[in-house]
Design a protein around this motif. Structure first.
Motif, PDB file in Angstrom:
ATOM      1  N   VAL A 295       0.868  -1.311  -0.128  1.00 24.40           N
ATOM      2  CA  VAL A 295      -0.012  -0.002  -0.164  1.00 24.40           C
ATOM      3  C   VAL A 295       0.948   1.276   0.118  1.00 24.40           C
ATOM      4  O   VAL A 295       0.643   2.223  -0.661  1.00 24.40           O
ATOM      5  N   ALA A 296       1.849   1.354   0.758  1.00 29.96           N
ATOM      6  CA  ALA A 296       2.881   2.333   1.128  1.00 29.96           C
ATOM      7  C   ALA A 296       3.325   2.694  -0.324  1.00 29.96           C
ATOM      8  O   ALA A 296       3.412   3.602  -0.908  1.00 29.96           O
TER       9      ALA A 296
ATOM     10  N   LEU B  10       0.877   3.783  -3.071  1.00 28.99           N
ATOM     11  CA  LEU B  10       0.581   5.183  -3.373  1.00 28.99           C
ATOM     12  C   LEU B  10       1.571   6.014  -3.950  1.00 28.99           C
ATOM     13  O   LEU B  10       1.128   6.891  -4.708  1.00 28.99           O
TER      14      LEU B  10
ATOM     15  N   ALA C 268       1.409   5.627  -7.555  1.00 34.16           N
ATOM     16  CA  ALA C 268       0.250   6.337  -8.257  1.00 34.16           C
ATOM     17  C   ALA C 268       0.610   7.844  -8.650  1.00 34.16           C
ATOM     18  O   ALA C 268       0.345   8.256  -9.769  1.00 34.16           O
ATOM     19  N   LEU C 269       1.167   8.430  -7.745  1.00 39.33           N
ATOM     20  CA  LEU C 269       1.583  10.017  -7.779  1.00 39.33           C
ATOM     21  C   LEU C 269       2.597   9.834  -9.060  1.00 39.33           C
ATOM     22  O   LEU C 269       2.560  10.870  -9.702  1.00 39.33           O
TER      23      LEU C 269
END
Length: 304
Positions: A229-230, A233, A236-237
């Motif tokens: 998850v970390a 994210l 994605a950016l």
């Protein structure tokens, strides 16, 4: 209005000044605007003009290309749309001269004078009820040389963190203060909790997570899920920034360079991101020690 433009250690593209003053022409309340900063390392430069855009050959500048794309095409554009821009980069900014003189110009008490000036302009206008706008324009480009060695890059990030902390603590009365509108209620808290304090939180998080794993306080499945998850994210950016670059500007003509940028978005999570957090944490320590040094920023110069 008379304008003052500032460019540090860089080269402007043709028409860059014409483009960056567009907000001043379109909106009479504009008092400052920033352009985009791109990394010149690896590019072909002739007579001061970038004529060929490629990724740098060295890994350290390559990671910074991705960082700059993410900071400007994702970060600055987002804050511009929210009308809460807190930073006009010292490498390429245009200001309404009379207002800058009125607030006292650049501060000599911080190494983050570019951000401090913008925050002071916000505060000055909001406290006096002066209609104003501070924006970001993504198409005018200033090319700048970035650090090549980890040693020099570490000094830069140390200085950036100190400048951030000096500015935010100097104007701390703006934090969560409704008097300052969306700047005080949205942008300022973001920069305090997710920028100023982030290296402390991140490094403590790494150490705590490793300690929990070593003591078998978390399961392997949980560790994998949390890490995914970390990293997800961040990816994605980064992917969004690369996509905006390709769809909106296409400065990198080589498909191979775009694929390398995507690969860098994955690779930076395994070593480079942790180094950056460490440098910024060192900047926190330097701030607490009241360090004021700039640090040597050796440059190779613009090649041909």
């Amino acid at each position: 209005a008379r304008l003052a433009a500032e460019v540090k250690a860089g080269r402007l593209e043709p028409e860059a000044l014409t483009r960056i003053v567009r907000p001043f022409v379109e909106d009479g309340t504009t008092i400052a605007a920033g352009g985009i900063i791109r990394i010149v390392n690896g590019c072909t430069v002739r007579e001061g003009t970038v004529v060929g855009v490629q990724l740098p050959k060295e890994w350290v500048p390559r990671f910074q290309v991705l960082e700059y794309l993410r900071a400007f095409l994702a970060g600055r554009m987002g804050w511009h749309e929210l009308r809460a821009t807190l930073i006009v980069s010292g490498a390429f900014g245009v200001f309404k001269r009379e207002l800058v003189v009125e607030v006292g110009g650049y501060s000599t008490e911080t190494v983050g004078e570019d951000m401090e000036l913008v925050v002071r302009l916000h505060r000055h206008c909001l406290e006096r009820g002066i209609p104003y706008s501070i924006g970001f324009v993504p198409d005018p480009v200033a090319w700048t040389e970035c650090p090549v060695s980890l040693k020099v890059l570490g000094r830069q990030r140390d200085r950036w963190q100190r400048g951030l902390m000096e500015t935010l603590l100097k104007h701390r009365r703006m934090l969560f203060n409704p008097k300052y509108g969306r700047v005080g209620l949205l942008a300022y808290p973001y920069f305090v909790f997710l920028e100023m304090l982030s290296p402390v939180i991140e490094v403590v998080g790494y150490l705590g997570f490793l300690l929990a794993l070593s003591l078998h306080r978390v399961s392997g499945l949980y560790a994998v899920a949390f890490g995914s998850v970390a990293i997800g994210l961040g990816l994605a950016l980064s992917f969004t920034a690369v996509a905006l670059e390709e769809l909106g500007f296409r400065r990198y003509p080589s498909r191979g360079d775009l694929y390398r940028l995507i690969g860098l978005a994955v690779a930076e999570n395994f070593g480079y991101r942790q180094l950056t957090a460490f440098w910024r944490l060192r900047g926190v320590v330097s701030f607490l020690r009241k360090s004021k040094g700039w640090g040597g920023m050796e440059r190779r110069g613009f090649g041909t």
